[in-house]
Design a protein around this motif. Sequence first.
Motif, PDB file in Angstrom:
ATOM      1  N   SER A 231      47.263  50.346  46.016  1.00 62.72           N
ATOM      2  CA  SER A 231      47.678  50.872  45.185  1.00 62.72           C
ATOM      3  C   SER A 231      49.016  50.440  44.490  1.00 62.72           C
ATOM      4  CB  SER A 231      47.897  52.554  44.857  1.00 62.72           C
ATOM      5  OG  SER A 231      46.694  53.011  44.950  1.00 62.72           O
ATOM      6  N   HIS A 232      48.952  49.700  43.062  1.00 69.21           N
ATOM      7  CA  HIS A 232      50.449  48.531  43.212  1.00 69.21           C
ATOM      8  C   HIS A 232      49.898  48.972  41.321  1.00 69.21           C
ATOM      9  CE1 HIS A 232      46.730  45.209  43.324  1.00 69.21           C
ATOM     10  NE2 HIS A 232      47.499  44.787  42.600  1.00 69.21           N
ATOM     11  N   PHE A 233      50.985  48.332  40.433  1.00 69.32           N
ATOM     12  CA  PHE A 233      51.108  47.785  38.841  1.00 69.32           C
ATOM     13  C   PHE A 233      51.904  46.796  38.910  1.00 69.32           C
ATOM     14  CE2 PHE A 233      53.861  51.354  39.519  1.00 69.32           C
ATOM     15  CZ  PHE A 233      54.711  51.172  38.256  1.00 69.32           C
ATOM     16  N   HIS A 234      51.935  46.887  37.749  1.00 69.45           N
ATOM     17  CA  HIS A 234      53.237  45.647  37.018  1.00 69.45           C
ATOM     18  C   HIS A 234      53.837  46.073  35.853  1.00 69.45           C
ATOM     19  CE1 HIS A 234      49.819  43.112  39.522  1.00 69.45           C
ATOM     20  NE2 HIS A 234      48.792  43.060  39.088  1.00 69.45           N
ATOM     21  N   SER A 235      54.718  45.078  35.835  1.00 70.55           N
ATOM     22  CA  SER A 235      55.138  45.095  35.120  1.00 70.55           C
ATOM     23  C   SER A 235      55.086  44.383  33.736  1.00 70.55           C
ATOM     24  CB  SER A 235      56.486  46.628  35.298  1.00 70.55           C
ATOM     25  OG  SER A 235      57.497  45.170  36.292  1.00 70.55           O
ATOM     26  N   THR A 236      55.445  43.757  34.142  1.00 68.23           N
ATOM     27  CA  THR A 236      56.154  42.210  33.587  1.00 68.23           C
ATOM     28  C   THR A 236      54.779  41.563  33.106  1.00 68.23           C
ATOM     29  OG1 THR A 236      55.369  40.798  35.151  1.00 68.23           O
ATOM     30  CG2 THR A 236      57.547  41.579  35.411  1.00 68.23           C
ATOM     31  N   THR A 237      53.494  42.329  32.439  1.00 65.44           N
ATOM     32  CA  THR A 237      52.424  41.670  31.785  1.00 65.44           C
ATOM     33  C   THR A 237      51.512  42.409  32.206  1.00 65.44           C
ATOM     34  OG1 THR A 237      51.456  39.673  31.708  1.00 65.44           O
ATOM     35  CG2 THR A 237      51.501  40.111  33.887  1.00 65.44           C
ATOM     36  N   HIS A 238      50.807  42.170  31.383  1.00 66.05           N
ATOM     37  CA  HIS A 238      49.373  42.476  30.999  1.00 66.05           C
ATOM     38  C   HIS A 238      47.898  41.192  32.100  1.00 66.05           C
ATOM     39  CE1 HIS A 238      50.520  45.439  28.265  1.00 66.05           C
ATOM     40  NE2 HIS A 238      50.550  44.757  27.388  1.00 66.05           N
ATOM     41  N   GLU A 239      47.316  42.606  31.894  1.00 63.80           N
ATOM     42  CA  GLU A 239      46.008  41.516  33.422  1.00 63.80           C
ATOM     43  C   GLU A 239      45.202  41.095  32.651  1.00 63.80           C
ATOM     44  OE1 GLU A 239      46.233  41.194  38.645  1.00 63.80           O
ATOM     45  OE2 GLU A 239      46.400  42.785  37.775  1.00 63.80           O
ATOM     46  N   ILE A 240      44.623  40.673  32.673  1.00 60.71           N
ATOM     47  CA  ILE A 240      42.819  40.719  32.753  1.00 60.71           C
ATOM     48  C   ILE A 240      42.239  39.188  34.047  1.00 60.71           C
ATOM     49  CG2 ILE A 240      40.989  39.724  30.788  1.00 60.71           C
ATOM     50  CD1 ILE A 240      43.172  40.728  29.476  1.00 60.71           C
ATOM     51  N   LEU A 241      41.180  40.914  34.132  1.00 59.37           N
ATOM     52  CA  LEU A 241      40.172  40.415  35.727  1.00 59.37           C
ATOM     53  C   LEU A 241      38.637  40.246  35.332  1.00 59.37           C
ATOM     54  CD1 LEU A 241      42.014  43.284  38.030  1.00 59.37           C
ATOM     55  CD2 LEU A 241      42.552  40.852  37.198  1.00 59.37           C
ATOM     56  N   VAL A 242      37.865  39.387  35.359  1.00 58.58           N
ATOM     57  CA  VAL A 242      36.523  39.167  35.420  1.00 58.58           C
ATOM     58  C   VAL A 242      36.024  38.970  36.543  1.00 58.58           C
ATOM     59  CG1 VAL A 242      34.882  37.798  33.938  1.00 58.58           C
ATOM     60  CG2 VAL A 242      37.277  37.972  33.490  1.00 58.58           C
ATOM     61  N   VAL A 243      35.056  39.849  37.064  1.00 60.81           N
ATOM     62  CA  VAL A 243      34.366  39.731  38.504  1.00 60.81           C
ATOM     63  C   VAL A 243      32.888  38.599  38.367  1.00 60.81           C
ATOM     64  CG1 VAL A 243      33.156  40.925  40.140  1.00 60.81           C
ATOM     65  CG2 VAL A 243      34.877  42.542  38.449  1.00 60.81           C
ATOM     66  N   TYR A 244      33.195  37.691  39.467  1.00 60.36           N
ATOM     67  CA  TYR A 244      32.167  36.896  39.491  1.00 60.36           C
ATOM     68  C   TYR A 244      30.876  36.812  40.067  1.00 60.36           C
ATOM     69  CZ  TYR A 244      35.400  33.562  42.258  1.00 60.36           C
ATOM     70  OH  TYR A 244      36.178  33.291  43.211  1.00 60.36           O
ATOM     71  N   LYS A 245      31.652  37.961  40.882  1.00 64.92           N
ATOM     72  CA  LYS A 245      30.848  37.567  42.359  1.00 64.92           C
ATOM     73  C   LYS A 245      31.182  39.550  42.562  1.00 64.92           C
ATOM     74  CE  LYS A 245      30.009  35.672  47.040  1.00 64.92           C
ATOM     75  NZ  LYS A 245      29.813  34.671  47.642  1.00 64.92           N
ATOM     76  N   GLY A 246      29.846  39.530  43.498  1.00 61.51           N
ATOM     77  CA  GLY A 246      29.947  41.337  44.628  1.00 61.51           C
ATOM     78  C   GLY A 246      29.956  41.940  43.940  1.00 61.51           C
ATOM     79  N   SER A 247      30.229  43.328  44.348  1.00 64.29           N
ATOM     80  CA  SER A 247      30.860  44.302  43.602  1.00 64.29           C
ATOM     81  C   SER A 247      31.954  45.232  44.731  1.00 64.29           C
ATOM     82  CB  SER A 247      30.058  44.986  43.468  1.00 64.29           C
ATOM     83  OG  SER A 247      29.095  45.497  44.825  1.00 64.29           O
ATOM     84  N   ALA A 248      32.584  46.436  43.641  1.00 63.76           N
ATOM     85  CA  ALA A 248      33.726  47.227  44.880  1.00 63.76           C
ATOM     86  C   ALA A 248      33.460  48.222  44.071  1.00 63.76           C
ATOM     87  CB  ALA A 248      34.792  46.182  44.551  1.00 63.76           C
ATOM     88  N   LYS A 249      34.167  48.887  44.596  1.00 64.04           N
ATOM     89  CA  LYS A 249      34.635  50.567  44.174  1.00 64.04           C
ATOM     90  C   LYS A 249      36.008  50.465  43.434  1.00 64.04           C
ATOM     91  CE  LYS A 249      32.617  54.494  44.946  1.00 64.04           C
ATOM     92  NZ  LYS A 249      32.326  55.579  45.659  1.00 64.04           N
ATOM     93  N   LEU A 250      36.950  50.517  42.844  1.00 63.07           N
ATOM     94  CA  LEU A 250      38.130  50.316  42.756  1.00 63.07           C
ATOM     95  C   LEU A 250      38.566  52.184  42.186  1.00 63.07           C
ATOM     96  CD1 LEU A 250      38.757  47.046  40.251  1.00 63.07           C
ATOM     97  CD2 LEU A 250      38.255  47.665  42.815  1.00 63.07           C
ATOM     98  N   LEU A 251      40.102  52.110  42.605  1.00 60.55           N
ATOM     99  CA  LEU A 251      40.805  53.291  42.208  1.00 60.55           C
ATOM    100  C   LEU A 251      42.289  53.489  40.840  1.00 60.55           C
ATOM    101  CD1 LEU A 251      41.247  56.288  42.598  1.00 60.55           C
ATOM    102  CD2 LEU A 251      42.947  55.748  43.930  1.00 60.55           C
ATOM    103  N   PHE A 252      41.972  53.784  39.594  1.00 56.59           N
ATOM    104  CA  PHE A 252      42.834  53.195  38.709  1.00 56.59           C
ATOM    105  C   PHE A 252      43.525  55.115  38.558  1.00 56.59           C
ATOM    106  CE2 PHE A 252      39.815  50.808  38.162  1.00 56.59           C
ATOM    107  CZ  PHE A 252      39.809  50.097  37.262  1.00 56.59           C
ATOM    108  N   GLY A 253      45.127  54.556  38.429  1.00 63.34           N
ATOM    109  CA  GLY A 253      45.850  56.075  38.147  1.00 63.34           C
ATOM    110  C   GLY A 253      46.448  56.277  39.205  1.00 63.34           C
ATOM    111  N   GLY A 254      46.092  55.413  40.614  1.00 63.50           N
ATOM    112  CA  GLY A 254      47.439  56.393  41.754  1.00 63.50           C
ATOM    113  C   GLY A 254      46.879  56.923  42.846  1.00 63.50           C
ATOM    114  N   ASP A 255      47.164  56.919  43.852  1.00 63.28           N
ATOM    115  CA  ASP A 255      46.458  57.755  44.536  1.00 63.28           C
ATOM    116  C   ASP A 255      46.461  59.473  44.879  1.00 63.28           C
ATOM    117  OD1 ASP A 255      45.364  55.041  47.854  1.00 63.28           O
ATOM    118  OD2 ASP A 255      47.113  54.485  46.579  1.00 63.28           O
ATOM    119  N   GLU A 256      48.024  59.756  44.382  1.00 65.30           N
ATOM    120  CA  GLU A 256      48.543  60.791  43.748  1.00 65.30           C
ATOM    121  C   GLU A 256      47.407  61.922  43.218  1.00 65.30           C
ATOM    122  OE1 GLU A 256      48.571  62.783  47.711  1.00 65.30           O
ATOM    123  OE2 GLU A 256      48.730  60.459  48.152  1.00 65.30           O
ATOM    124  N   ASN A 257      47.267  60.728  42.228  1.00 67.57           N
ATOM    125  CA  ASN A 257      46.824  61.365  40.555  1.00 67.57           C
ATOM    126  C   ASN A 257      45.505  61.893  41.075  1.00 67.57           C
ATOM    127  OD1 ASN A 257      47.180  61.652  38.225  1.00 67.57           O
ATOM    128  ND2 ASN A 257      47.472  59.452  37.447  1.00 67.57           N
TER     129      ASN A 257
END
Length: 199
Positions: free
Chosen positions: A85-111
Amino acid sequence: QHPRCIMSHLVSPSSVHVSTYNIPACGCIPNTSLFPDRPLLIYSPFGSSSRDHGASSPPPPEEIEALVKGNGYTPSWRYNMYSTSHFHSTTHEILVVYKGSAKLLFGGDENPHSVEREVVAGDVIVMPAGVSHRSLGQDKGGFHMVGSYSDGATQWDMCYGKEDEAHRDIEERIRKLGTLTRDPIYGDDKRAPLLQHWK
């Protein structure tokens, strides 16, 4: 004007299903608490989500890069997502998935209010600065995204929400960031997901 081969993949922005998430802070991870009017967005503008049976495939990464570049973003990498788990403080981020799939967690492991979400090829993620994210598991056949940032944005940093990080400085950097004003896929179209949901 974008190449016809790219535009042929796009569905009308008014037809795109958009998932929005406001995630409260957890410990030293701000998530969207500093700017609730800038939620995490996930949408499928190429009509290629596995949730849409019979849909077409998303364009190849070089065409995705040309598309986001034409809308004011700088494509910076092709990769998957880290499992820490990580985040960025200096920029917003745009992610575009072009292959495959994944299960993602947003918000933090203990949240207790974290979000688990499967993303697939064709999905776009608008990641606000401060929102923690990581991979919980990826397609064995490969999972790849194009990562982009606003033109002129500061190089992204890596924050982990640890006690020894300079949290006041981190929050100050996030507060100083402006909002995004163009959708990475649809540009200035007022029906675009980012323009509809970010203030």
